[in-house]
Design an enzyme around this catalytic site. Sequence first.
Site, PDB file in Angstrom:
ATOM      1  N   ASP A 111       0.630   1.135  -0.242  1.00 51.48           N
ATOM      2  CA  ASP A 111       0.714   1.376   1.193  1.00 51.48           C
ATOM      3  C   ASP A 111       1.199   2.798   1.479  1.00 51.48           C
ATOM      4  OD1 ASP A 111       3.731   1.403   1.966  1.00 51.48           O
ATOM      5  OD2 ASP A 111       3.556  -0.370   0.700  1.00 51.48           O
ATOM      6  N   LYS A 112       0.993   3.242   2.698  1.00 51.59           N
ATOM      7  CA  LYS A 112       1.221   4.644   3.069  1.00 51.59           C
ATOM      8  C   LYS A 112       2.635   5.098   2.734  1.00 51.59           C
ATOM      9  CE  LYS A 112       1.753   5.784   7.441  1.00 51.59           C
ATOM     10  NZ  LYS A 112       3.054   6.540   7.494  1.00 51.59           N
TER      11      LYS A 112
END
Length: 258
Positions: A111-112
């Site tokens: 995830d970011k």
Amino acid sequence: MTGGSGTGGGERLQKRLARAGVASRRAAEDLITAGRVTVNGEVAALGRTVSPTDEVRVDGNLIETAGLESVTFLLYKPAGYVTTARDEYGRRNVLDAMPPVPGLHPVGRLDKDSEGLLLLTTDGQLTLTLTHPRYGHEKAYRAWTEGDPGAAELRALEEGVELDDGPAQALSARPAPGGALVILGEGRNRQVRRMLEAVGYPVTRLLRYRVGGLWLGDLAPGEYRQLSPRDLHDLLNPAQVPRHAWERAEREMLDRWG
């Protein structure tokens, strides 16, 4: 020019598509069955083989594979980068950190806000092998949390916690300064974060340091290296990595991140 059924010599069409990074072989078979693949202008049938001179297109887009060898990179994904080939919001994506290799795509996701080991490859079959749950390749994470999870919370992660998309279980969960080391056999969306939050310890920083038998090593955020045949062997065959190599990698990881 006619394509014919092409069931004799040559390369299987789905292998050609996987080698070009279009899709895994199984997904390529679905593309062929759906009539989205043409060879020399004709819709291809499942079972088709192709030669190096055949023109292969998917949805009208030419697939270039002549002389292409599969290539795989290990990237230290920095926090703040999205793990996509394209992003509709214009955010930085992991391909911005990589050389322009045709067919290169991320293997799975981070995830970011997470960082650490991310693989990118042109090999669709490798992507399937590393991401499909049935193969069970381990993924190891260093998590920093709000507070220190105790023995009961770490045991709960190993026994399994209920998430909104079903139960989730860690293969291993150990204490680490300010957080935990968590090993999973699957890779659902934001899984480590959600599991630790479920036992009352939200994650403030998350780093993936190992996949299979391959470790992040001494790369800095944003740095990458191309995998050697030995790296690929260790990645896919962790049980065959010598014990002393595991111990050294674990020691180096703990020295670096605690």
